[in-house]
Design an enzyme around this catalytic site. Sequence first.
Site, PDB file in Angstrom:
ATOM      1  N   ASP A   1      -4.696 -11.040 -15.425  1.00 46.29           N
ATOM      2  CA  ASP A   1      -5.712 -12.042 -15.099  1.00 46.29           C
ATOM      3  C   ASP A   1      -6.975 -11.639 -15.838  1.00 46.29           C
ATOM      4  O   ASP A   1      -7.376 -10.477 -15.806  1.00 46.29           O
ATOM      5  CB  ASP A   1      -5.957 -12.009 -13.582  1.00 46.29           C
ATOM      6  CG  ASP A   1      -6.371 -13.345 -13.016  1.00 46.29           C
ATOM      7  OD1 ASP A   1      -7.175 -14.037 -13.669  1.00 46.29           O
ATOM      8  OD2 ASP A   1      -5.900 -13.679 -11.920  1.00 46.29           O
TER       9      ASP A   1
ATOM     10  N   ASP B   1       0.857  -1.186   0.000  1.00 44.23           N
ATOM     11  CA  ASP B   1       0.000   0.000   0.000  1.00 44.23           C
ATOM     12  C   ASP B   1       0.894   1.237   0.000  1.00 44.23           C
ATOM     13  O   ASP B   1       1.795   1.348   0.816  1.00 44.23           O
ATOM     14  CB  ASP B   1      -0.864  -0.047   1.272  1.00 44.23           C
ATOM     15  CG  ASP B   1      -1.739   1.179   1.430  1.00 44.23           C
ATOM     16  OD1 ASP B   1      -2.025   1.852   0.417  1.00 44.23           O
ATOM     17  OD2 ASP B   1      -2.144   1.460   2.584  1.00 44.23           O
TER      18      ASP B   1
ATOM     19  N   ASP C   1      -4.227   3.678   2.642  1.00 41.68           N
ATOM     20  CA  ASP C   1      -5.650   3.391   2.870  1.00 41.68           C
ATOM     21  C   ASP C   1      -5.820   1.923   3.273  1.00 41.68           C
ATOM     22  O   ASP C   1      -6.936   1.425   3.354  1.00 41.68           O
ATOM     23  CB  ASP C   1      -6.490   3.724   1.624  1.00 41.68           C
ATOM     24  CG  ASP C   1      -6.074   2.897   0.412  1.00 41.68           C
ATOM     25  OD1 ASP C   1      -5.095   2.110   0.512  1.00 41.68           O
ATOM     26  OD2 ASP C   1      -6.716   3.034  -0.645  1.00 41.68           O
TER      27      ASP C   1
ATOM     28  N   ASP D   1      -5.931 -18.785  -3.983  1.00 41.84           N
ATOM     29  CA  ASP D   1      -7.077 -19.621  -3.607  1.00 41.84           C
ATOM     30  C   ASP D   1      -6.674 -20.791  -2.713  1.00 41.84           C
ATOM     31  O   ASP D   1      -7.520 -21.604  -2.345  1.00 41.84           O
ATOM     32  CB  ASP D   1      -7.736 -20.222  -4.864  1.00 41.84           C
ATOM     33  CG  ASP D   1      -8.329 -19.169  -5.783  1.00 41.84           C
ATOM     34  OD1 ASP D   1      -8.819 -18.144  -5.278  1.00 41.84           O
ATOM     35  OD2 ASP D   1      -8.316 -19.377  -7.016  1.00 41.84           O
TER      36      ASP D   1
ATOM     37  N   ASP E   1      -9.015 -17.085 -16.143  1.00 40.21           N
ATOM     38  CA  ASP E   1      -9.735 -17.570 -14.971  1.00 40.21           C
ATOM     39  C   ASP E   1     -10.752 -18.649 -15.378  1.00 40.21           C
ATOM     40  O   ASP E   1     -11.483 -18.477 -16.364  1.00 40.21           O
ATOM     41  CB  ASP E   1     -10.465 -16.365 -14.355  1.00 40.21           C
ATOM     42  CG  ASP E   1     -11.044 -16.627 -12.986  1.00 40.21           C
ATOM     43  OD1 ASP E   1     -10.250 -16.882 -12.068  1.00 40.21           O
ATOM     44  OD2 ASP E   1     -12.272 -16.560 -12.833  1.00 40.21           O
TER      45      ASP E   1
ATOM     46  N   ASP F   1      -1.679  -1.395  -3.873  1.00 39.89           N
ATOM     47  CA  ASP F   1      -2.027  -0.659  -5.094  1.00 39.89           C
ATOM     48  C   ASP F   1      -0.946  -0.799  -6.164  1.00 39.89           C
ATOM     49  O   ASP F   1       0.121  -1.374  -5.911  1.00 39.89           O
ATOM     50  CB  ASP F   1      -2.300   0.817  -4.755  1.00 39.89           C
ATOM     51  CG  ASP F   1      -1.282   1.389  -3.771  1.00 39.89           C
ATOM     52  OD1 ASP F   1      -0.075   1.194  -4.017  1.00 39.89           O
ATOM     53  OD2 ASP F   1      -1.690   1.994  -2.751  1.00 39.89           O
TER      54      ASP F   1
ATOM     55  N   ASN G   1      -0.599   4.632  -0.477  1.00 41.62           N
ATOM     56  CA  ASN G   1      -1.296   5.858  -0.056  1.00 41.62           C
ATOM     57  C   ASN G   1      -1.983   5.689   1.294  1.00 41.62           C
ATOM     58  O   ASN G   1      -2.831   6.489   1.673  1.00 41.62           O
ATOM     59  CB  ASN G   1      -2.296   6.313  -1.130  1.00 41.62           C
ATOM     60  CG  ASN G   1      -3.379   5.270  -1.367  1.00 41.62           C
ATOM     61  OD1 ASN G   1      -3.264   4.137  -0.907  1.00 41.62           O
ATOM     62  ND2 ASN G   1      -4.422   5.650  -2.061  1.00 41.62           N
TER      63      ASN G   1
ATOM     64  N   GLU H   1      -6.525 -21.571 -16.454  1.00 46.21           N
ATOM     65  CA  GLU H   1      -6.867 -22.187 -15.170  1.00 46.21           C
ATOM     66  C   GLU H   1      -7.956 -23.233 -15.402  1.00 46.21           C
ATOM     67  O   GLU H   1      -9.032 -22.917 -15.896  1.00 46.21           O
ATOM     68  CB  GLU H   1      -7.382 -21.145 -14.166  1.00 46.21           C
ATOM     69  CG  GLU H   1      -7.569 -21.761 -12.784  1.00 46.21           C
ATOM     70  CD  GLU H   1      -8.537 -21.020 -11.859  1.00 46.21           C
ATOM     71  OE1 GLU H   1      -8.416 -21.174 -10.643  1.00 46.21           O
ATOM     72  OE2 GLU H   1      -9.425 -20.298 -12.351  1.00 46.21           O
TER      73      GLU H   1
END
Length: 538
Positions: free
Chosen positions: A102, A25, A29, A317, A203, A33, A27, A245
Amino acid sequence: MLDKTKKDWWKSAVFYQVYPKSFQDTNNDGIGDLPGIIQHLDYLERLGIDGIWLSPVYASPQKDNGYDISDYRSINPQLGTMEDMDKLIGEAGKRGITIIMDLVLNHSSNEHQWFLEAKSSRTSSRHDYYIWRDGTPDTPPNDMRAAFGGPAWTYVPEIGQYYFHHFSPWQPDLNWENPVLRQELYDMIRFWVEKGVGGFRLDVIDVIGKIPDRKITDNGPHLHEYIRELRQKAFKEDTLVTVGEAWSARVDTAKLYAAADGSELSMVFQFEHLCLDTDGKWDPIGLPLVSLKKCYERWQQGLYGTGWNSLFLENHDLPRIVSRWGDDGQYRVESAKMLAAMTHGMQGTPYIYQGEELGMTNIELPIELYDDLEIKNMYAERTAAGYAPKDIMESIYARGRDNARTPMQWSGESHAGFSQAEPWLPVNPNYTEINVKAALDDPNSIFFFYQKLIALRKQYAVFRDGTFTLLNPEDEKCFAYTRDTEEEHLLVVCNFTEETLPEVLPETFRGAETLLSNYPEPSGALRPYETRMLYLRT
Ligand code: GLC
Ligand code: CA
């Protein structure tokens, strides 16, 4: 650096999966990102990887962390902007790193403009982009269940129809029977190719040919036609990397997805090695080593010369492998290295999931701190069915998807250096010990072991080209195999236990060079979780 103008350059490559929300991260939050990924490209370059598989960064209501896309051509503002994405592609490229996006082509978000139009009226021009069947509120078309719990059909009273969703109701399935929809997807793919993306991870591609009326999900009758059309109309460049996948793939069907003639995809990403137990069902805890060895043998020999596989033990997953098949206590470092050597010694394209190179472990949280919709739905369904909370939690600890989604552990500072704010999912408390900074300060760290494995794959053709022979198939404690070309020979030995076992050294490997081991000096025996890679030229 690999020559990426060669059409099968990815056969010599190693990829690294980034789960953007949990990587870095910038920024504050609490959410990872795109600038956070850019910030760590030097780290990834140092590891030696050739490409990044980027989990979805498109606009999305985040019901399934981006696997519910509401606009395929824009970036989720939480993660950054299109400028950040362009910069990521460019900066990665300078370091020899290709970005693989993806791509979720099986379903969109229910907030996608297409779906909003589709559900507004039966005569909307986009109605047929999704799968609709007539019904009344209490008579769904059939009793199919969704992968994330509940029925696979959701009723839209305004138009008196049900739509089909293989996953959650927020992920309506796209209707691949519609050629206009297919063309729309191909145009969107071209948009990203023209931006400089080097390929795609597709996917759940094995379910796009579903026929709900016959309860067919995987391997529908038109599935491979659709994939061949994708290849011809969207994946035109031979150098693009396309990874399918396919939870349902077995050796015979994998040869279709990943056909050596290039008519479909570059490689298949299948899970049979992770779904073994005595009755063939997914078993997150037990490790039937003999079945695992035979499973690898089947794949290594079955695809030799006819297809191409992915090599991996973790992704977003799956639970952390060191907690599942290794020992995340006393032998964490040894067992993480052993599992890495076992995987990277084989034929295929290895994928490292973020944090795997540190030996990150599973986590146990109180139920209210989990984020994953699969975990939450499963908890609710099992509670309603009368399961004991303790048993449900045991199952979540062992296999829950949030095990792999906790923030990346960069340092021993607060929130593991991931963010200065409270992260969206708790950091694993072991970050004070397991983190990038500590790994880079220790020449014997798991990180440097992976760096070595990646370098070896570049140095010796036997990793890419060698045949596979399983040694001592019935041995329940040790996994040993050889890889051979005319001139090169590789032996990989892995002790899967805490016991000391007798050495495995075929006659031909006496005096061979040790390429890599997880113990400093060889001894006459295999120590707990010991792995050795021996090499010889003839
Ligand atoms: C794939 C993704 C998983 C997602 C599902 C639905 O299996 O890897 O994270 O929830 O598809 O898109
Ligand atoms: Ca952020």
